[in-house]
Design a protein around this motif. Sequence first.
Motif, PDB file in Angstrom:
ATOM      1  N   MET A  41     -19.324   0.873   4.946  1.00 51.61           N
ATOM      2  CA  MET A  41     -17.935   1.308   5.121  1.00 51.61           C
ATOM      3  C   MET A  41     -17.794   2.814   4.991  1.00 51.61           C
ATOM      4  O   MET A  41     -18.527   3.466   4.238  1.00 51.61           O
ATOM      5  CB  MET A  41     -17.055   0.625   4.075  1.00 51.61           C
ATOM      6  N   LYS A  42     -16.841   3.349   5.764  1.00 51.31           N
ATOM      7  CA  LYS A  42     -16.374   4.719   5.542  1.00 51.31           C
ATOM      8  C   LYS A  42     -15.089   4.632   4.747  1.00 51.31           C
ATOM      9  O   LYS A  42     -14.119   4.016   5.192  1.00 51.31           O
ATOM     10  CB  LYS A  42     -16.124   5.422   6.879  1.00 51.31           C
ATOM     11  N   ASP A  43     -15.067   5.200   3.553  1.00 47.44           N
ATOM     12  CA  ASP A  43     -13.814   5.246   2.797  1.00 47.44           C
ATOM     13  C   ASP A  43     -13.487   6.695   2.459  1.00 47.44           C
ATOM     14  O   ASP A  43     -14.342   7.459   2.019  1.00 47.44           O
ATOM     15  CB  ASP A  43     -13.860   4.373   1.531  1.00 47.44           C
ATOM     16  N   ALA A  44     -12.239   7.065   2.738  1.00 51.88           N
ATOM     17  CA  ALA A  44     -11.768   8.429   2.514  1.00 51.88           C
ATOM     18  C   ALA A  44     -10.599   8.403   1.543  1.00 51.88           C
ATOM     19  O   ALA A  44      -9.854   7.413   1.467  1.00 51.88           O
ATOM     20  CB  ALA A  44     -11.345   9.073   3.837  1.00 51.88           C
ATOM     21  N   TYR A  45     -10.422   9.508   0.813  1.00 54.77           N
ATOM     22  CA  TYR A  45      -9.369   9.605  -0.203  1.00 54.77           C
ATOM     23  C   TYR A  45      -8.729  10.989  -0.092  1.00 54.77           C
ATOM     24  O   TYR A  45      -9.420  12.003  -0.163  1.00 54.77           O
ATOM     25  CB  TYR A  45      -9.962   9.409  -1.608  1.00 54.77           C
ATOM     26  N   SER A  46      -7.409  10.998   0.116  1.00 60.39           N
ATOM     27  CA  SER A  46      -6.713  12.281   0.223  1.00 60.39           C
ATOM     28  C   SER A  46      -5.788  12.468  -0.974  1.00 60.39           C
ATOM     29  O   SER A  46      -5.298  11.507  -1.571  1.00 60.39           O
ATOM     30  CB  SER A  46      -5.926  12.371   1.531  1.00 60.39           C
ATOM     31  N   GLU A 102     -17.566  15.308   3.202  1.00 63.55           N
ATOM     32  CA  GLU A 102     -18.376  14.130   2.899  1.00 63.55           C
ATOM     33  C   GLU A 102     -19.026  14.244   1.527  1.00 63.55           C
ATOM     34  O   GLU A 102     -19.554  15.302   1.146  1.00 63.55           O
ATOM     35  CB  GLU A 102     -19.459  13.932   3.958  1.00 63.55           C
ATOM     36  N   ILE A 103     -19.003  13.135   0.794  1.00 63.46           N
ATOM     37  CA  ILE A 103     -19.671  13.018  -0.491  1.00 63.46           C
ATOM     38  C   ILE A 103     -20.418  11.683  -0.491  1.00 63.46           C
ATOM     39  O   ILE A 103     -20.363  10.937   0.484  1.00 63.46           O
ATOM     40  CB  ILE A 103     -18.683  13.071  -1.681  1.00 63.46           C
ATOM     41  N   LEU A 104     -21.123  11.384  -1.565  1.00 61.30           N
ATOM     42  CA  LEU A 104     -21.745  10.077  -1.722  1.00 61.30           C
ATOM     43  C   LEU A 104     -21.637   9.664  -3.183  1.00 61.30           C
ATOM     44  O   LEU A 104     -22.157  10.339  -4.067  1.00 61.30           O
ATOM     45  CB  LEU A 104     -23.217  10.101  -1.295  1.00 61.30           C
ATOM     46  N   ILE A 129     -22.529   4.877  15.354  1.00 57.77           N
ATOM     47  CA  ILE A 129     -21.129   4.706  14.967  1.00 57.77           C
ATOM     48  C   ILE A 129     -20.813   5.593  13.766  1.00 57.77           C
ATOM     49  O   ILE A 129     -19.775   6.263  13.727  1.00 57.77           O
ATOM     50  CB  ILE A 129     -20.820   3.233  14.650  1.00 57.77           C
ATOM     51  N   GLU A 130     -21.709   5.599  12.793  1.00 60.25           N
ATOM     52  CA  GLU A 130     -21.557   6.491  11.628  1.00 60.25           C
ATOM     53  C   GLU A 130     -21.322   7.928  12.072  1.00 60.25           C
ATOM     54  O   GLU A 130     -20.432   8.607  11.564  1.00 60.25           O
ATOM     55  CB  GLU A 130     -22.836   6.476  10.788  1.00 60.25           C
ATOM     56  N   GLN A 158     -16.831   9.111   2.172  1.00 55.86           N
ATOM     57  CA  GLN A 158     -18.234   8.735   2.120  1.00 55.86           C
ATOM     58  C   GLN A 158     -18.491   7.607   3.104  1.00 55.86           C
ATOM     59  O   GLN A 158     -17.564   6.920   3.556  1.00 55.86           O
ATOM     60  CB  GLN A 158     -18.628   8.288   0.706  1.00 55.86           C
ATOM     61  N   ILE A 159     -19.760   7.399   3.442  1.00 60.30           N
ATOM     62  CA  ILE A 159     -20.190   6.250   4.235  1.00 60.30           C
ATOM     63  C   ILE A 159     -21.265   5.563   3.406  1.00 60.30           C
ATOM     64  O   ILE A 159     -22.324   6.147   3.154  1.00 60.30           O
ATOM     65  CB  ILE A 159     -20.720   6.677   5.611  1.00 60.30           C
ATOM     66  N   GLN A 160     -20.975   4.327   2.970  1.00 64.54           N
ATOM     67  CA  GLN A 160     -21.818   3.727   1.954  1.00 64.54           C
ATOM     68  C   GLN A 160     -21.728   2.207   1.942  1.00 64.54           C
ATOM     69  O   GLN A 160     -20.796   1.624   2.483  1.00 64.54           O
ATOM     70  CB  GLN A 160     -21.397   4.290   0.578  1.00 64.54           C
ATOM     71  N   ASP A 161     -22.719   1.591   1.306  1.00 61.85           N
ATOM     72  CA  ASP A 161     -22.718   0.149   1.072  1.00 61.85           C
ATOM     73  C   ASP A 161     -21.596  -0.246   0.128  1.00 61.85           C
ATOM     74  O   ASP A 161     -21.333   0.446  -0.858  1.00 61.85           O
ATOM     75  CB  ASP A 161     -24.043  -0.245   0.401  1.00 61.85           C
TER      76      ASP A 161
END
Length: 398
Positions: A157-162, A69-71, A54-55, A134-137
């Motif tokens: 979760m995948k969280d994105a910021y524009s 993508e970042i972390l 899924i990721e 990012q995709i992270q805890d």
Amino acid sequence: MIRLSSFPFKTEKVAPKVSDNRSTSLLLQAGFIRQTMAGVYTYTTLWLKVLRKIENIVRKHMDDYGAYEILMPALSPKENWEKTWRWDGIDVMFHLPASENKEYGLNSTHEEIVTPLMKEFLQSYKDLPTCVYQIQDKFRNEKRAKSGLLRWREFWMKDAYSFHLTDEDFVKYYEWMKRVYMDIFDELWIWKDTYITLADGGTFTDKYSHEFQTILEIGEDTIYICKDCGTSHNEEIIDPENFVCTNCWWKNCDIKKASEVGNIFPLETKFTKPFDLYVLDENQKKKEVIMWCYGIWISRLMWVIAEYSLKDDKIIWPESIAPANYYIAVIWEQNIEKAEQIAKKLEADQQEVILDDRMGKKFGFGTKIKDAELLGIPHIIVVSDKTQDKEEWYEIIR
């Protein structure tokens, strides 16, 4: 290749009754998960395979869209949250005491980290628009974790910021992002029953947010879908007794239980102002940066797909995320070599294989087929003396 003769995570004969949803019981029976404590689960090998697939689907669509993508860290300094007045404003946030009388936040969201990060790199109007993800805890101090894998204290979760210069630019970007999300949900088989739903903005905004709600009988939310224009509303923003559509003012609606799998929040300048994030325009004047965030609850999405795909007490995974493509059931020990040859051919074609080479009276044909169906493997091959130079093929009915 996974060989079940040496695989540590065994299936159980009976599904334990542990929550108000059937899929969690089946996932426990299949050995996919184990509960560590309320709202916290350990993922075993096969569930982790589903998560990673899924990721990768989400990652593929985000990358194709042009996001980067970042972390970011799970821990963050208290000072960042005090700048946005959210240190005491998020009731589900974990506050962690540290040495020298310091406190850290265990992040339930990352606006307070991504905004100062991007401040360093966004200097000119030419740098906009841009989007990072990012995709992270993430962690939430839920007072009552319930519904099996639905409401939990630790999640993926995948969280994105524009970041944008104008509202017009954002609207264009947002329409693209809606298509990206629906393409993701299409690949995961849930798009037909997933509605873009107006909802409360919470601590993110004073305006409406948008949720992606998938129809589910045991969903935690109730949505109201206008019968005239199709606009979907979360129960929290309307009067359930006297429904009026916020888009067309129609008063008739369909009421459905649903589960939130994604969301979009209009942050505007709520975070860029406190962190003094500006860019210079073409006239070298400071311009405010508009910000939006986009989430997909990946670990919840796994559970929603499992519950949504239930059929006759079986989880029918979309083939793109099934823990393996093929399940090879070996009936007699003398057939193992032949089964291994079949497995190697499939793996050469980039197929993932589970080889059921367990032997003994309790691992007969019926047990092997039952376990293959319990794990949700789409293609089953039976190798036995009776098949001679052929294989028997069974496919889970979809």
